[in-house]
Design an enzyme around this catalytic site. Structure first.
Site, PDB file in Angstrom:
ATOM      1  N   ASP A 140       0.830  -1.198   0.000  1.00  0.00           N
ATOM      2  CA  ASP A 140       0.000   0.000   0.000  1.00  0.00           C
ATOM      3  C   ASP A 140       0.868   1.252   0.000  1.00  0.00           C
ATOM      4  O   ASP A 140       0.705   2.157  -0.829  1.00  0.00           O
ATOM      5  CB  ASP A 140      -0.896  -0.015   1.244  1.00  0.00           C
ATOM      6  CG  ASP A 140      -2.325   0.401   0.954  1.00  0.00           C
ATOM      7  OD1 ASP A 140      -2.585   0.891  -0.152  1.00  0.00           O
ATOM      8  OD2 ASP A 140      -3.172   0.239   1.834  1.00  0.00           O
ATOM      9  N   GLU A 160      -4.784   7.981  -0.136  1.00  0.00           N
ATOM     10  CA  GLU A 160      -5.320   7.341   1.061  1.00  0.00           C
ATOM     11  C   GLU A 160      -4.346   7.361   2.228  1.00  0.00           C
ATOM     12  O   GLU A 160      -4.744   7.571   3.378  1.00  0.00           O
ATOM     13  CB  GLU A 160      -5.701   5.890   0.752  1.00  0.00           C
ATOM     14  CG  GLU A 160      -6.314   5.184   1.937  1.00  0.00           C
ATOM     15  CD  GLU A 160      -6.854   3.807   1.594  1.00  0.00           C
ATOM     16  OE1 GLU A 160      -7.637   3.282   2.402  1.00  0.00           O
ATOM     17  OE2 GLU A 160      -6.490   3.272   0.533  1.00  0.00           O
ATOM     18  N   ASP A 183      -5.863   5.749  -4.941  1.00  0.00           N
ATOM     19  CA  ASP A 183      -5.959   4.673  -3.963  1.00  0.00           C
ATOM     20  C   ASP A 183      -4.848   3.692  -4.327  1.00  0.00           C
ATOM     21  O   ASP A 183      -4.940   2.989  -5.339  1.00  0.00           O
ATOM     22  CB  ASP A 183      -7.321   3.978  -4.008  1.00  0.00           C
ATOM     23  CG  ASP A 183      -7.548   3.114  -2.768  1.00  0.00           C
ATOM     24  OD1 ASP A 183      -6.542   2.671  -2.164  1.00  0.00           O
ATOM     25  OD2 ASP A 183      -8.712   2.881  -2.397  1.00  0.00           O
ATOM     26  N   ILE A 192      -3.716   0.859  -3.101  1.00  0.00           N
ATOM     27  CA  ILE A 192      -4.276  -0.487  -3.246  1.00  0.00           C
ATOM     28  C   ILE A 192      -5.729  -0.408  -2.811  1.00  0.00           C
ATOM     29  O   ILE A 192      -6.027  -0.326  -1.624  1.00  0.00           O
ATOM     30  CB  ILE A 192      -3.548  -1.550  -2.408  1.00  0.00           C
ATOM     31  CG1 ILE A 192      -2.123  -1.776  -2.918  1.00  0.00           C
ATOM     32  CG2 ILE A 192      -4.314  -2.880  -2.480  1.00  0.00           C
ATOM     33  CD1 ILE A 192      -1.393  -2.899  -2.212  1.00  0.00           C
ATOM     34  N   ASP A 193      -6.608  -0.382  -3.782  1.00  0.00           N
ATOM     35  CA  ASP A 193      -8.035  -0.421  -3.487  1.00  0.00           C
ATOM     36  C   ASP A 193      -8.423  -1.890  -3.364  1.00  0.00           C
ATOM     37  O   ASP A 193      -8.222  -2.674  -4.292  1.00  0.00           O
ATOM     38  CB  ASP A 193      -8.818   0.244  -4.617  1.00  0.00           C
ATOM     39  CG  ASP A 193     -10.295   0.340  -4.295  1.00  0.00           C
ATOM     40  OD1 ASP A 193     -10.628   0.588  -3.122  1.00  0.00           O
ATOM     41  OD2 ASP A 193     -11.111   0.154  -5.213  1.00  0.00           O
ATOM     42  N   THR A 239      -7.708  -3.772  -0.088  1.00  0.00           N
ATOM     43  CA  THR A 239      -6.593  -4.371   0.643  1.00  0.00           C
ATOM     44  C   THR A 239      -6.943  -5.756   1.186  1.00  0.00           C
ATOM     45  O   THR A 239      -6.075  -6.628   1.260  1.00  0.00           O
ATOM     46  CB  THR A 239      -6.129  -3.462   1.797  1.00  0.00           C
ATOM     47  OG1 THR A 239      -7.257  -3.055   2.581  1.00  0.00           O
ATOM     48  CG2 THR A 239      -5.440  -2.226   1.268  1.00  0.00           C
ATOM     49  N   ASP A 260     -11.821   6.141  -3.718  1.00  0.00           N
ATOM     50  CA  ASP A 260     -12.459   4.836  -3.908  1.00  0.00           C
ATOM     51  C   ASP A 260     -13.307   4.775  -5.175  1.00  0.00           C
ATOM     52  O   ASP A 260     -13.788   3.685  -5.527  1.00  0.00           O
ATOM     53  CB  ASP A 260     -13.344   4.489  -2.706  1.00  0.00           C
ATOM     54  CG  ASP A 260     -12.548   4.079  -1.486  1.00  0.00           C
ATOM     55  OD1 ASP A 260     -11.484   3.450  -1.664  1.00  0.00           O
ATOM     56  OD2 ASP A 260     -12.969   4.407  -0.362  1.00  0.00           O
TER      57      ASP A 260
END
Length: 427
Positions: A124, A149, A212, A214-215, A217, A363
């Site tokens: 991330d 994020e 984001d 890593i959308d 996770t 998101d």
């Protein structure tokens, strides 16, 4: 072509070229751009004539300003959207390589817990560092604003030093193995600084990247679907978006012929007015995609979040029943749903988070334009378009619904009927 006394400066967020004392007998050309498309500008100082010729990347109306006289001329320009798209695709593709490496060898020490109790990984943070790094390298003259994020707060704690070291090594190894950028390895302090480049609040003015890293996770940790999602806001509107989906099959996820050997790794990209394209993360010619054109809701299939904690499965089931949908829901994590929907894998996406949850713009920003440019429609449960100009959060009526133009009226009615039956308060 003779250039005399050329100097450069930055005016606001747009770079400016100032040409002074141009030779009176030498016409010249500047390739420039506005917020939406490029123009070639030919200035002939002998008679101060100006000719405009549209570039092939033309999308909308140009907004160019200039001043011209026999002694000095100036012209302000911004990055061509095509340059920004290329930079965005490079950024998420490089980040995807890091994420794929980490997912393959996921260790328990890679996982921490943020204050909201959702998992966060080394990947991330590393993904966010790489995206920020590439954008700033590829677009050096653009004032950099990133709404992202992650921040470095947790990583600055004593107990996170080993994690920070791993992030720094992963980032440096990924950049070195790629070979595109000849730079010295980053220090841990530089990594923390780059992570905190993502603390912009966004808003209705100027340009802001929205990321984001890593959308999805939880999907990432399970070895399932996740996405690196990057969008670009211009005056509060999403004008560009890319989705790297490393685990999404290149073929439809509803295909009856899928097996473990199927090729995976999709890159979706969209620009305002230019359509949505899909290509392989490993490199393949982009193919234009379009949402499902089904008009019969009984033939439609729908996507929803994998985790019931992320979206009300019971409400989605009620809506599907009212529409007469026969196929079972497809439950996958992340904005990979937007990508799959944009190529017609399904026809509807429903998201109804728990009461009190506020949707963040990262998101949905990239997925929103990927769907819109593929011919789809995304709105809140009341039918209002998603508004990305309010800062880091979306102000919504209850949830988010996505489908094609033909199905939207019936979907909205089913949503409202189901909400009324369940008496769910608006967020």
């Amino acid at each position: 072509m003779a250039w005399w006394g050329v100097t450069t400066a930055v005016v606001g967020r747009l770079p400016s070229i100032i040409i002074k004392n141009h030779h009176p007998s030498s016409p010249f050309c500047i390739k420039s751009s506005s917020n939406h498309y490029s123009v070639h500008i030919l200035l002939d100082n002998n008679n101060n004539s100006i000719k405009l010729k549209s570039n092939s990347y033309s999308v909308a109306t140009a907004a160019a300003t200039f001043s011209c006289c026999s002694a000095a001329m100036s012209f302000s320009y911004g990055y061509d959207k095509q340059q920004q798209l290329i930079a965005a695709k490079k950024a998420v593709s490089l980040a995807a390589r890091l994420c794929q490496k980490v997912q393959k060898g996921l260790l328990q020490s890679d996982v921490q817990s943020k204050s909201d109790k959702s998992p966060v990984t080394v990947a991330d943070y590393g993904s966010q560092v790489l995206v920020s790094f590439v954008l700033q390298k590829e677009l050096p003259a653009q004032a950099f604003s990133l709404v992202a994020e992650e921040d470095s707060g947790d990583l600055r704690k004593e107990e996170s030093q080993e994690t920070l070291q791993r992030i720094t090594k992963l980032v440096n190894d990924t950049i070195a193995n790629d070979g595109t950028y000849n730079v010295l390895p980053m220090s841990e302090a530089q990594v923390l600084t780059i992570i905190d480049c993502g603390t912009s609040e966004g808003g209705p003015n100027g340009q802001h990247w929205v990321l984001d890293p890593i959308d999805g996770t939880k999907g990432f940790l399970r070895g399932d679907q996740y996405a690196i999602a990057l969008g670009l806001l211009d005056e509060g509107k999403v004008v560009l978006g890319v989705l790297a989906c490393p685990n999404l099959p290149l073929e439809s996820i509803r295909s009856q012929h899928q097996n473990a050997a199927d090729k995976v790794g999709c890159l979706f990209s969209a620009q305002l007015g230019c359509g949505t394209y899909m290509e392989s993360l490993n490199g393949s010619p982009p193919v234009k995609v379009h949402v499902s054109d089904t008009e019969n809701s009984e033939e439609a299939s729908f996507f929803e979040s994998y985790e019931a904690a992320h979206s009300s499965h019971s409400l989605s089931g009620s809506i599907a029943k009212k529409l007469g949908v026969k196929a079972p829901p497809v439950r996958i994590d992340s904005q990979a749903k937007y990508g799959a929907l944009s190529r017609g894998d399904g026809a509807i996406y429903l998201r109804f988070p728990n009461k009190g949850y506020r949707e963040k713009i990262w998101d949905h920003a990239a997925g929103y334009i990927v769907i819109a440019e593929a011919g789809g429609v995304a709105s809140d449960a009341g039918g209002k378009p998603l508004d990305f100009s309010k800062g880091r959060y979306l102000d919504l009526d209850t949830g988010i619904i996505v489908t094609n133009q033909k199905l939207m009226p019936a979907l909205l009615k089913a949503v409202q009927d189901s909400l009324n039956e369940q008496a769910l308060p608006s967020l």
